[in-house]
Design an enzyme around this catalytic site. Structure first.
Site, PDB file in Angstrom:
ATOM      1  CD  GLU A 200      -2.493   1.166   2.318  1.00 37.48           C
ATOM      2  OE1 GLU A 200      -2.191   0.586   3.548  1.00 37.48           O
ATOM      3  OE2 GLU A 200      -3.277   2.190   2.656  1.00 37.48           O
ATOM      4  CG  ASP A 278      -8.764   0.213   4.244  1.00 39.77           C
ATOM      5  OD1 ASP A 278      -8.680  -0.572   5.548  1.00 39.77           O
ATOM      6  OD2 ASP A 278      -7.987   0.632   4.222  1.00 39.77           O
TER       7      ASP A 278
HETATM    8 ZN    ZN Z   1      -6.725  -2.187   5.974  1.00 43.05          ZN
END
Ligand code: ZN
Length: 336
Positions: A200, A278
């Site tokens: 990420e 998320d």
């Molecule tokens: Zn996450």
């Protein structure tokens, strides 16, 4: 996307595999919990909470996120939080979800792990009975806390029971997955599934480490895989699921906007991509909004969106018979 397709999307039974329960803490519940528990916050009305929820990067978000988590103290709080998310799932026709939680965030504040887990588990049972929404639970170790804390904590959770796997989250920079080798090896040895946030903010090497050293079955995020041709080929061949979170990536500056997001390219490259929310209370929307807005921004086809849902079913930690039933329900919903 035309109106028919939005309506069709609402009818499709959906699966979510990357959602942190603490990240579903909406401003109104946050203020209610603060009052109930006598927690003093630097903001005390909805407008100021929303102002505080604007941040520039992962560290800025984590600072707000951990401060809001202080309002979660008792079993009832975790129950209310989890049930609110599962009610949202019912509204969005999310029929199955694997929920992350951050035990260390709560233990560090002196909250008993048993209270946290009892609240989450009670809400899971309630939601399954009342809404027909099924779920499983995955605790995440926070990679920026001492690595030596993770194995004893895992053994405590093993004793409590009720988890389907373990994950790894929080600040990725300079915290490579490999240092959690021992904890993940133990988790595998007791039959738990393993996942990890990687690629990420961290480099593609972290994705390879999570696969090679932690033997994870899914990569959470993974969008930086595109920086490595070899890794892209590997993910395509091995069909390792990626739990991509478009709103999160834009909110934290991984991509400038949705139109720049690479999820369409990952799909075109044949990777097993799923779309997820998320931390929806912080990043601007739940699963359906993530799918619809990403779809519009990138001009994805309806077939690609349905493929993402098929991928999500394949990527779940449920048995083959249940996966088959979920696939059938998905395909049948397409003809209604
Ligand atoms: Zn996450």
């Amino acid at each position: 996307m035309n109106v028919f397709e939005i309506e069709q999307l609402k009818k499709i039974p959906k699966v979510e595999l990357h959602v942190h329960i603490e990240g579903t803490l909406e401003p109104d519940l946050l203020l209610k919990l603060a009052e109930r528990n006598g927690v003093s916050l630097p903001y005390n009305d909805l407008e100021s909470v929303r102002e505080v929820f604007r941040f520039q990067d992962l560290q800025g978000f984590l600072n707000v996120y951990y401060s809001a988590s202080k309002c979660l103290q008792k079993e009832q709080d975790f129950y209310d939080l989890t049930l609110a998310y599962l009610r949202k799932c019912k509204e969005e026709n999310i029929v199955y979800t694997e929920i992350f939680f951050d035990p260390q965030t709560h233990i560090a504040r002196g909250i008993a792990l048993e209270e946290v887990m009892a609240g989450i588990f009670a809400a899971r049972s309630e939601a399954e009975a009342r809404f027909g929404v099924r779920s499983q639970v995955i605790p995440c170790f926070e990679r920026d806390r001492p690595v030596g804390d993770s194995l004893p904590l895992l053994k405590t959770m093993e004793r409590i029971g009720g988890i389907v796997g373990i994950g790894l989250d929080s600040a990725e920079r300079d915290n490579p997955p490999s240092i959690f080798n021992e904890t993940f090896a133990y988790a595998r040895s007791i039959g738990l599934h393993c996942v990890a946030h990687a690629g990420e903010e961290g480099p593609p090497e972290y994705i390879a480490e999570a696969l090679d050293i932690l033997a994870v079955e899914r990569i959470d995020h993974g969008v930086r895989a595109m920086e490595s041709t070899a890794l892209m080929q590997r993910l395509q061949v091995e069909q390792t699921p990626l739990t991509v979170c478009p709103f999160s990536n834009v909110a934290l500056g991984v991509f400038e906007d949705l139109a720049c997001h690479n999820v369409g390219k990952l799909l075109e490259a044949g990777l097993k991509v799923t779309i997820n929310s998320d931390d929806p209370a912080y990043f601007g929307g739940y699963l359906t909004a993530n799918i619809v807005d990403t779809w519009n921004a990138l001009g994805l086809s309806l077939e690609q969106v349905i493929q993402v849902q098929r991928n999500a079913i394949d990527a779940t930690f449920i048995d083959a018979a249940e996966k088959y039933r979920m696939h059938r329900a998905l395909e049948e919903s397409l003809f209604v």
